[in-house]
Design a protein around this motif. Structure first.
Motif, mmCIF file in Angstrom:
data_model
loop_
_atom_site.group_PDB
_atom_site.id
_atom_site.type_symbol
_atom_site.label_atom_id
_atom_site.label_comp_id
_atom_site.label_asym_id
_atom_site.label_seq_id
_atom_site.Cartn_x
_atom_site.Cartn_y
_atom_site.Cartn_z
ATOM 1 N N THR A 63 81.413 -35.026 54.223
ATOM 2 C CA THR A 63 80.021 -35.075 54.177
ATOM 3 C C THR A 63 78.544 -34.710 53.721
ATOM 4 O O THR A 63 77.548 -35.961 53.406
ATOM 5 C CB THR A 63 79.481 -35.031 55.838
ATOM 6 O OG1 THR A 63 80.650 -35.036 56.538
ATOM 7 C CG2 THR A 63 79.084 -35.492 56.691
ATOM 8 N N SER A 120 70.894 -39.675 60.584
ATOM 9 C CA SER A 120 71.777 -40.809 60.325
ATOM 10 C C SER A 120 71.217 -41.238 58.667
ATOM 11 O O SER A 120 72.649 -41.182 57.933
ATOM 12 C CB SER A 120 71.228 -42.363 60.728
ATOM 13 O OG SER A 120 69.904 -42.005 60.207
ATOM 14 N N HIS A 123 73.117 -36.520 57.974
ATOM 15 C CA HIS A 123 73.901 -36.127 58.901
ATOM 16 C C HIS A 123 74.608 -34.329 59.008
ATOM 17 O O HIS A 123 75.326 -34.289 59.130
ATOM 18 C CB HIS A 123 75.737 -36.919 58.180
ATOM 19 C CG HIS A 123 75.838 -38.033 58.023
ATOM 20 N ND1 HIS A 123 76.170 -39.168 59.037
ATOM 21 C CD2 HIS A 123 75.369 -38.472 56.837
ATOM 22 C CE1 HIS A 123 76.190 -40.351 58.142
ATOM 23 N NE2 HIS A 123 75.939 -39.804 57.251
ATOM 24 N N GLN A 126 77.154 -33.324 61.997
ATOM 25 C CA GLN A 126 77.953 -33.438 61.205
ATOM 26 C C GLN A 126 78.424 -31.978 60.654
ATOM 27 O O GLN A 126 79.359 -30.919 60.347
ATOM 28 C CB GLN A 126 78.928 -34.004 60.610
ATOM 29 C CG GLN A 126 79.186 -35.364 61.153
ATOM 30 C CD GLN A 126 79.523 -36.839 60.324
ATOM 31 O OE1 GLN A 126 79.489 -36.440 59.695
ATOM 32 N NE2 GLN A 126 78.748 -38.031 60.808
#
Length: 181
Positions: A63, A120, A123, A126
């Protein structure tokens, strides 16, 4: 990786001790069978912790790499362009957050645009614990008069302006608590 192995080993001690204590009540087998019986849940715990920790680390790294690539591919914006996009009451906090986000993703600050979406684009959902530890906590701690605990969630935040507003609310609540003492 070393931390993961140490933590997994410490975690595996718990089922080993429990298994060994339970095996003391079983008098039919030799000591080696008792140790093997206690070692099996400990090994399973160790193995599961290593696998889950490795998976989480890989997801986090992927990520971060994806967001870093997207930020590096975006247009540069100077501090003046960044601030002129919309008015903001606390420009120093906004610029501090921009710099902290840039450091978190290891990109130049000019790559973090004002219209970046926390969910978006970055992230943050996450990367929640590490993002708060690296970006939000230092911004709050640098502005608090006295160190205090605080609750903070980025789940409903989408823009940097909303993040600044949420941090200002935490700081204002902290100031009200200090004044009431």
């Amino acid at each position: 990786m070393r931390f993961l192995l140490i933590f997994s080993g410490l975690l595996a001690v718990v089922p080993f001790v429990i298994g060994f204590v339970v095996s003391l009540f079983i008098t039919d087998g030799p000591w080696i069978a008792r140790l093997v019986g206690a070692s099996i849940p400990a090994f399973c715990t160790f193995f599961a912790a290593v696998l889950l920790g490795s998976r989480d680390f890989a997801r986090h790294s992927a990520t971060i790499k994806k967001v870093r690539g997207n930020l590096l591919a975006s247009w540069d914006s100077t501090d003046e362009q960044f601030l002129s996009a919309r008015p903001c009451e606390d420009t120093s906090l906004l610029l501090e957050l921009r710099e902290a986000i840039a450091q978190f993703f290891d990109v130049p600050a000019c790559k973090v645009a004002r219209d970046v979406d926390l969910i978006s684009d970055l992230h943050v959902d996450q990367l929640e614990p590490s993002f708060q530890f690296a970006v939000v906590r230092p911004a709050i701690a640098s502005r608090q008069k006295e160190p205090q605990s605080f609750g903070f969630s980025t789940t409903s935040l989408h823009t940097l302006d909303e993040l600044v507003t949420a941090i200002r609310e935490v700081l204002d609540r902290g100031d009200e608590m200090i004044q009431s003492w």
